[in-house]
Write a protein that holds these residues in place. Sequence first.
Motif, PDB file in Angstrom:
ATOM      1  N   PHE A 152       1.036  -1.204   0.245  1.00 39.75           N
ATOM      2  CA  PHE A 152      -0.154   0.490   0.009  1.00 39.75           C
ATOM      3  C   PHE A 152       1.302   1.430  -0.116  1.00 39.75           C
ATOM      4  CE2 PHE A 152      -2.639   3.498   2.245  1.00 39.75           C
ATOM      5  CZ  PHE A 152      -3.522   3.332   1.146  1.00 39.75           C
ATOM      6  N   LEU A 153       1.953   1.068   0.639  1.00 39.63           N
ATOM      7  CA  LEU A 153       2.511   2.610   0.791  1.00 39.63           C
ATOM      8  C   LEU A 153       3.841   2.815  -0.433  1.00 39.63           C
ATOM      9  CD1 LEU A 153       4.365   4.772   3.093  1.00 39.63           C
ATOM     10  CD2 LEU A 153       5.739   2.737   3.276  1.00 39.63           C
ATOM     11  N   PHE A 154       3.946   1.254  -0.838  1.00 40.52           N
ATOM     12  CA  PHE A 154       5.271   1.820  -2.217  1.00 40.52           C
ATOM     13  C   PHE A 154       4.306   2.165  -3.531  1.00 40.52           C
ATOM     14  CE2 PHE A 154       5.595  -0.929  -6.111  1.00 40.52           C
ATOM     15  CZ  PHE A 154       7.966  -0.228  -5.795  1.00 40.52           C
ATOM     16  N   SER A 155       2.516   2.005  -3.349  1.00 41.33           N
ATOM     17  CA  SER A 155       1.206   2.674  -4.335  1.00 41.33           C
ATOM     18  C   SER A 155       1.783   3.731  -4.099  1.00 41.33           C
ATOM     19  CB  SER A 155       0.200   1.284  -4.798  1.00 41.33           C
ATOM     20  OG  SER A 155      -0.121   0.171  -4.610  1.00 41.33           O
ATOM     21  N   ILE A 156       1.271   4.272  -2.610  1.00 43.27           N
ATOM     22  CA  ILE A 156       1.407   5.627  -2.538  1.00 43.27           C
ATOM     23  C   ILE A 156       1.793   6.198  -2.877  1.00 43.27           C
ATOM     24  CG2 ILE A 156       0.129   7.226  -0.917  1.00 43.27           C
ATOM     25  CD1 ILE A 156      -2.219   5.684  -1.804  1.00 43.27           C
ATOM     26  N   ILE A 157       3.390   6.017  -2.448  1.00 44.66           N
ATOM     27  CA  ILE A 157       4.467   6.527  -3.466  1.00 44.66           C
ATOM     28  C   ILE A 157       4.763   6.863  -4.481  1.00 44.66           C
ATOM     29  CG2 ILE A 157       7.065   6.878  -3.679  1.00 44.66           C
ATOM     30  CD1 ILE A 157       7.188   5.731  -0.653  1.00 44.66           C
ATOM     31  N   ILE A 158       4.566   5.713  -5.219  1.00 46.06           N
ATOM     32  CA  ILE A 158       4.210   5.391  -7.309  1.00 46.06           C
ATOM     33  C   ILE A 158       3.497   6.538  -7.612  1.00 46.06           C
ATOM     34  CG2 ILE A 158       4.258   4.233  -9.016  1.00 46.06           C
ATOM     35  CD1 ILE A 158       6.383   3.653  -7.239  1.00 46.06           C
ATOM     36  N   ILE A 159       2.437   6.531  -7.609  1.00 40.55           N
ATOM     37  CA  ILE A 159       1.148   7.228  -7.705  1.00 40.55           C
ATOM     38  C   ILE A 159       1.756   9.349  -7.239  1.00 40.55           C
ATOM     39  CG2 ILE A 159      -1.008   8.104  -6.402  1.00 40.55           C
ATOM     40  CD1 ILE A 159      -2.523   5.469  -6.514  1.00 40.55           C
ATOM     41  N   VAL A 160       2.400   8.694  -6.217  1.00 40.71           N
ATOM     42  CA  VAL A 160       2.863  10.783  -5.604  1.00 40.71           C
ATOM     43  C   VAL A 160       3.616  11.135  -6.797  1.00 40.71           C
ATOM     44  CG1 VAL A 160       4.123  12.377  -4.153  1.00 40.71           C
ATOM     45  CG2 VAL A 160       1.679  10.928  -3.885  1.00 40.71           C
ATOM     46  N   LEU A 161       4.404  10.297  -7.121  1.00 36.47           N
ATOM     47  CA  LEU A 161       5.667  10.758  -8.212  1.00 36.47           C
ATOM     48  C   LEU A 161       5.368  10.386  -9.038  1.00 36.47           C
ATOM     49  CD1 LEU A 161       8.852   7.866  -6.508  1.00 36.47           C
ATOM     50  CD2 LEU A 161       8.566  10.119  -6.894  1.00 36.47           C
ATOM     51  N   PHE A 162       4.366  10.306  -9.546  1.00 35.56           N
ATOM     52  CA  PHE A 162       3.908   9.659 -11.550  1.00 35.56           C
ATOM     53  C   PHE A 162       2.863  10.325 -11.645  1.00 35.56           C
ATOM     54  CE2 PHE A 162       7.312   6.227 -10.943  1.00 35.56           C
ATOM     55  CZ  PHE A 162       7.489   7.067 -12.077  1.00 35.56           C
ATOM     56  N   GLY A 163       1.861   9.860 -11.176  1.00 31.46           N
ATOM     57  CA  GLY A 163       0.398  10.736 -10.977  1.00 31.46           C
ATOM     58  C   GLY A 163      -0.464   9.356 -11.739  1.00 31.46           C
ATOM     59  N   SER A 164      -1.774  10.360 -11.122  1.00 35.26           N
ATOM     60  CA  SER A 164      -2.384   8.671 -12.008  1.00 35.26           C
ATOM     61  C   SER A 164      -2.393   8.391 -13.595  1.00 35.26           C
ATOM     62  CB  SER A 164      -4.202   8.477 -10.843  1.00 35.26           C
ATOM     63  OG  SER A 164      -4.717  10.223 -11.237  1.00 35.26           O
ATOM     64  N   SER A 165      -2.602   9.492 -13.879  1.00 38.29           N
ATOM     65  CA  SER A 165      -2.851   9.681 -15.493  1.00 38.29           C
ATOM     66  C   SER A 165      -1.509   8.858 -16.466  1.00 38.29           C
ATOM     67  CB  SER A 165      -2.963  10.961 -15.989  1.00 38.29           C
ATOM     68  OG  SER A 165      -1.718  11.323 -15.719  1.00 38.29           O
ATOM     69  N   LYS A 166      -0.761   8.184 -15.044  1.00 34.58           N
ATOM     70  CA  LYS A 166       0.840   8.210 -16.342  1.00 34.58           C
ATOM     71  C   LYS A 166       0.791   6.980 -15.800  1.00 34.58           C
ATOM     72  CE  LYS A 166       3.145  11.096 -18.523  1.00 34.58           C
ATOM     73  NZ  LYS A 166       3.372  11.458 -20.169  1.00 34.58           N
ATOM     74  N   LEU A 167       0.560   6.504 -14.516  1.00 35.25           N
ATOM     75  CA  LEU A 167       0.135   4.329 -14.264  1.00 35.25           C
ATOM     76  C   LEU A 167       0.152   3.677 -15.604  1.00 35.25           C
ATOM     77  CD1 LEU A 167      -0.721   5.274 -10.395  1.00 35.25           C
ATOM     78  CD2 LEU A 167       1.766   4.857 -11.462  1.00 35.25           C
ATOM     79  N   PRO A 168      -1.130   3.805 -16.201  1.00 32.46           N
ATOM     80  CA  PRO A 168      -1.320   2.327 -17.319  1.00 32.46           C
ATOM     81  C   PRO A 168      -0.429   3.297 -18.028  1.00 32.46           C
ATOM     82  CG  PRO A 168      -3.013   4.079 -16.832  1.00 32.46           C
ATOM     83  CD  PRO A 168      -2.262   4.917 -15.541  1.00 32.46           C
ATOM     84  N   GLU A 169       0.139   3.881 -18.817  1.00 35.95           N
ATOM     85  CA  GLU A 169       0.844   3.959 -19.849  1.00 35.95           C
ATOM     86  C   GLU A 169       2.661   2.943 -18.940  1.00 35.95           C
ATOM     87  OE1 GLU A 169       3.849   7.692 -21.718  1.00 35.95           O
ATOM     88  OE2 GLU A 169       1.917   7.497 -21.831  1.00 35.95           O
ATOM     89  N   ILE A 170       2.894   3.853 -17.712  1.00 35.59           N
ATOM     90  CA  ILE A 170       3.899   3.381 -16.858  1.00 35.59           C
ATOM     91  C   ILE A 170       3.499   1.324 -17.314  1.00 35.59           C
ATOM     92  CG2 ILE A 170       5.210   2.352 -15.304  1.00 35.59           C
ATOM     93  CD1 ILE A 170       4.869   5.687 -15.065  1.00 35.59           C
TER      94      ILE A 170
END
Length: 62
Positions: free
Chosen positions: A8-26
Amino acid sequence: MLSYQDVFLFSIIIIVLFGSSKLPEIGRGLGEAIIRFKKAVSEPETNSNKDESLKIYHKKQS
């Protein structure tokens, strides 16, 4: 072993760093990279495979 809290913590950090719009592309890029790696490991290397890889690479760069 990772706990649910760690994931959960790792997921939150990734969302903060890249933004939720970039996650599908990544995720898509990571998935394609894994598929290409598995394919490259399982197939013997020939000249035609090299040519196809170069065509795909140059096509994506355009």
